[in-house]
Design an enzyme around this catalytic site. Structure first.
Site, PDB file in Angstrom:
ATOM      1  CE1 TYR A 244     -97.639  -8.909  22.108  1.00  0.00           C
ATOM      2  CE2 TYR A 244     -99.560 -10.280  21.732  1.00  0.00           C
ATOM      3  CZ  TYR A 244     -98.294 -10.119  22.235  1.00  0.00           C
ATOM      4  OH  TYR A 244     -97.681 -11.159  22.882  1.00  0.00           O
ATOM      5  CG  HIS A 277    -100.025 -15.304  19.322  1.00  0.00           C
ATOM      6  ND1 HIS A 277     -98.972 -14.968  20.140  1.00  0.00           N
ATOM      7  CD2 HIS A 277    -101.071 -14.546  19.743  1.00  0.00           C
ATOM      8  CE1 HIS A 277     -99.355 -14.051  21.008  1.00  0.00           C
ATOM      9  NE2 HIS A 277    -100.625 -13.768  20.790  1.00  0.00           N
ATOM     10  CG  HIS A 426    -103.074 -16.777  30.231  1.00  0.00           C
ATOM     11  ND1 HIS A 426    -102.438 -16.119  29.212  1.00  0.00           N
ATOM     12  CD2 HIS A 426    -103.363 -15.832  31.160  1.00  0.00           C
ATOM     13  CE1 HIS A 426    -102.357 -14.834  29.494  1.00  0.00           C
ATOM     14  NE2 HIS A 426    -102.901 -14.634  30.672  1.00  0.00           N
TER      15      HIS A 426
END
Lengths: 631, 631
Positions: A244, A277, A426
């Site tokens: 990330y 993403h 989520h």
């Protein structure tokens, strides 16, 4: 990427073992000069190397998906399909396959593709099949994929085929809204028979995608639209499976209030299979400034203040296209009341640990200074991040439910209501399904958003097929289904990746003060539960009041009674509501020990359009010649 | 007779709306001289007047039932079928019907019956149909009954048709072991169309029967068999809908120990539709004598001592044939150790309140003095008659389970085990299903007996299709499903007709000392439940320890939590066992707070032999000419 291994029994009963096609093609170099097919607007690389590319098109009129599978270099065959959660077992497969010989079977349902006997060539077989719980492929008697065209192109072998959403065989995979787990496999060598192919011996993988993109008209952009690119600064993608990347950027000095009306992904060419993403967050306005940073989000060098950059401005995930706000609304950013600082987060998925790849991917915001009639807002529905909501271990489908009550919507929503146009679901690792239902006058009316194949690894903001209007006094019920088969201890609610959440971020307009409308079970009733556990289990375990709630849950002996009673408690006990303007400021009113909203009628499951029973076509093998051989 | 009205939703989903046949026949006086058909060994009057008689035959090889419906006097038509619990709604129907005109439809699937155009005659139509939840008949597209022959006989119109057990349409009624509720209706006048026929406007009724009689060879009777008739003494049947007649009789003085090897019903001619069921009980040996009595069992004149005549010797119900003991066993009666006194109980079902009918029905015992190798025994499985096992009100399918544990069978059964050859299921009014399963080493192995359409109004001793052997250490699990939709308060276990039981009387050999192997929940755990109910419900109700268990149950507020927790308690709490030689004398050992038997694997539901999907034949009307007209 984690490939969850669901209860195979359950998977088998839900999706069953399913049907495949065998394409018997001649693996000769094919000369094709046909013009390109109808456009397939959605496109996604299947494997990390990008050697298999899928594009598709959705026809809601025909309730059918048209696929184009582009195979860069065909070896002995390729396998494509869908399954509940990306497993190759119990998958709904298409197999393109050669046996290295000239034998093949007659009968084809594809008039466009002439069947010819070509004993001198290698032949691929097209045949219905399914894979069982051990991944062994079996022939089947039904054919639900239909090949429309197969041809050589400069980019590789192009296969065009279609598949109805619902094959009407209850054993087959049903293509639904939300996430679809695509599976693929590459056959490196020829097999003598299809049944000799065991999927466990192949190079395989999965790709998550929303197949059923909503077919809503694209709103026109205003003439004065400007763009702003929020991108990584030509970074070197780490040779790690998962990164990330956090990158801080800022709006121009004095950037006034604008409306974002659209955003779209910018993916560096060649990295399409690596960029999984991306999200753009706005930082909290209470801080004057944020430190510069560009590096892995889990880096020890990352300044702690970046944790305050959590207000979502834009979110994209693989397979998604541009996101358009409805014509009458835009997402406000800029201006004195909001922070100038933005955080871009890019998830790189690099399972092959490719080295030396540089990347400048990001998101392009399209914005206008001519503010639209309505500000769009984002509201959080579901469960409060609290350990009082917990999932026992070894559960395959435990449901937790969070409420946005009539009392809260009555207070917080304008008389004309709000209109939800998009939603982002989520949970953390054990989430398997998420659904939000609108309840009015005690009756379920409408699904706001639903994903029965939800994965924490694939979160995107999804446009709703149809806007959902919520009026004051309505109730929004968000339920999450969890699988804790691989856990030893209870999983409690919380922020940690090993804790759980149940959240639906709804995107709506006009914006209201209500940012958070969530619930938990009443803590007093949970105390009664622990008291009961102690009495029924002979005090040999301490679920005593002085312990913390996670400690108490950790001490529960998870016999059937304690599981059943916890489920009964969550389905009965009053709730504590968070009906908040921001995460700390509540609307005025009593929000503890609120009655659980009563639901007197449920939405019916969508009725199948399938006939009660239908023709069973006999098992047949189809041989497809996809062009003239030159060998 | 009570016709329960089950949850129609549930009934609809279980059995659906089903298929019917329209027989289009000419209602002319028919001249037929065909010989009698194949024998239909089972025979039952459908209506109280006996004007509709059904006989049938079961082919297990073809999985088909052949029916012969004899209609004494055909008016405008007749309707016959099956449904979950005898309701005409959602029924699986055959309709024999005239529209009063000469119109009819071609196409017949019955080559034996020539189709002829007879416009001058009344025509009956044969057509697929189903009745919906409101009893309205609709046409259907499938045909699952097949007419084989229709002809006039001196007794009336005879229709012979067949129906597979399983039509492979999941919406259709599935003919299963155990009780089948037959429904019938008489059409008094012609209807213009089938859809104008609403079943609520007809003279209708139901009859319960075991359709799937076991096909076991009939054992030969010994040469020295004698018979003894236990009959009512030419009594006048009361003109009441329901009468249980009690008649005391006695064995001859000095009657020595014999084995009953067979018994059969004796039904006074003409009363076939009135005599519903009959039982012969032996009185308790501890009383020297019993008073004479012959009268209604609920008569105030009935001596109280007759309540001690409860040991079943023989039981018969409508539709049952002779009951044969296995060749190697017989039921002992007579001799010094047993009472000479017998009680015959006959249930007269007289809904039309017919007056003046005399009756001498009863049971003929066939017995032998040459005792067979084994005494047959009767053992009671299921739940102790105790209020601690209770069903909340307003439940549609609440399950209670009683256990015969490994510890008890280990102590009480001989090393070679016992062999169960027959079974009589028993509950009171709210019982809907009963099943007993044999569990060995924690795994369900075999169904001992099962009735998914159980009715308290139809209890018979049923021969098992296959003897079930039980070894020491095996567990027998008996579960009953109750429907308390029409009750306001909890239904507790007990002897009263408004209380409930869950019992399977198994008939087995060799006889053992074990007469009763039943369980209840541990009372201490039930106390914890009431304690919990008090804590969770704010003490506003008294389920306090000083109250009796029925009082405590009556005080429980039946919210979802209290229901769910009671269900969880019964599925988890330890049990108290009754492992008794007689109802008062226990085998030696500790029987309180025993662990609930663990069941690690369940029997799979029988797999359907139906194809996954099948041909759907188009809706068609069939016209059948059943012979030449003479009018």
């Amino acid at each position: 990427m984690q490939v969850p291994s669901p209860n195979t029994r359950e998977a088998a009963s839900m999706y069953g073992t399913v049907v495949a096609i065998f394409l018997v093609i001649l693996v000769a170099t094919l000369q094709s000069s046909a013009p390109p097919e109808d456009p397939f607007p959605y496109r996604i690389p299947l494997d990390p190397e990008g050697s298999l590319e899928l594009s598709w098109n959705v026809s809601y009129a025909q309730k059918t998906v048209h696929f184009q599978l582009l195979v860069q270099e065909l070896k002995a065959g390729v396998l494509f399909g869908m399954s509940d959660r990306g497993e190759l077992e119990n998958a709904d497969l298409v197999v393109l396959w050669t046996d290295g010989h000239g034998t093949y079977f007659g009968v084809t349902a594809f008039p466009a593709l002439a069947c010819k006997t070509r004993p001198e060539s290698q032949v691929h077989r097209k045949q219905d099949a399914w894979s069982d719980q051990r991944g062994q492929i079996h022939l089947d008697s039904r054919q639900d994929y239909q090949l429309l065209r197969a041809r050589r192109t400069p980019e590789g072998l192009s296969l065009i085929f279609k598949r109805p959403f619902d094959t009407c065989d209850p054993k087959d995979y049903l293509i639904e809204d939300g996430t679809v787990h695509l599976v693929y496999g590459v056959l490196e060598e020829a097999f003598r028979t299809l049944e000799a192919v065991n999927t466990s011996g192949l190079q395989t993988g999965l790709q998550r995608v929303q197949l059923l993109k909503p077919s809503i008209p694209i709103p026109a952009l205003p003439a004065d639209t400007h763009t702003m690119e929020i991108r990584t600064p030509d970074i070197l993608i780490p040779d790690q499976p998962t990164t990330y990347w956090c990158h801080i950027t800022e709006l121009p000095d004095g950037f006034s209030r604008h409306h974002i009306v659209m955003y779209e992904p910018i993916v560096t060419k060649g990295n399409e299979a690596l960029v999984h993403h991306m999200e753009v967050f706005q930082c909290a306005p209470q801080f004057e400034t944020f430190p510069q940073f560009s590096g892995p989000c889990d880096s020890k060098m990352k300044p702690g203040r970046l944790d305050y950059c959590r207000h979502v401005l834009a979110a994209w995930a693989l397979g998604a296209k541009a996101f358009y706000y409805p014509e009458e609304a835009g997402l406000a950013f800029g201006g004195a009341e909001s922070s100038r600082f933005l955080r871009l987060e890019v998830h790189y998925h690099n399972p092959l640990k490719i080295q030396g790849r540089r990347d400048s991917s990001g998101i392009r915001l399209h914005y206008t200074a001519r503010l639209r009639p309505f500000d769009a807002g984002i509201m959080e529905l579901g469960l409060v991040y609290s350990p009082v909501m917990a999932i026992p271990p070894r559960e395959t489908a435990f449901v937790l439910t969070g409420y946005c009550t009539d009392k809260c919507t009555q207070l917080a929503l304008p008389p004309s209501g709000i209109h939800i146009f998009a939603s982002q679901l989520h949970t953390h690792l054990t989430g398997r399904k998420v659904v939000t239902v609108l309840v009015r006058d005690g009756r379920e009316r409408e699904i706001v958003n639903r994903d029965d194949h939800y994965s924490t690894h694939f979160q995107e903001i999804r446009m709703l097929k149809k806007m959902v209007s919520v009026r004051p006094g309505d109730v929004l019920v968000t339920s999450c289904t969890y699988n804790t088969e691989d856990r030893e201890l209870a999983t409690v609610g919380g922020f940690g990746i090993l804790e759980e959440m149940c959240v639906n971020y709804i995107h709506y307009y006009p914006q209201t003060q209500l940012e958070l409308c969530k619930s938990t079970v009443d803590p007093g009733f949970l105390r009664e539960y622990f008291h009961l556990v102690n009495r029924f289990n002979g005090e040999e375990v301490c679920t005593c009041p002085q312990a913390s709630v996670p400690e108490q849950f950790a001490a529960v002996p998870w016999n059937s009674f304690n599981r059943d009673v916890l489920r009964a408690l969550y389905g009965f006990a009053p709730i504590s509501m968070h009906c908040n303007k921001s995460s700390a400021v509540s609307f005025q009113g009593e929000w503890n020990r609120q009655p659980l909203p009563e639901i007197i009628s449920k939405l019916e499951e969508p009725t199948s359009h399938c006939p009660a029973s239908q023709d069973q076509s006999p098992s047949s093998h189809t041989v497809v010649n996809i062009g003239g051989g030159k060998g």
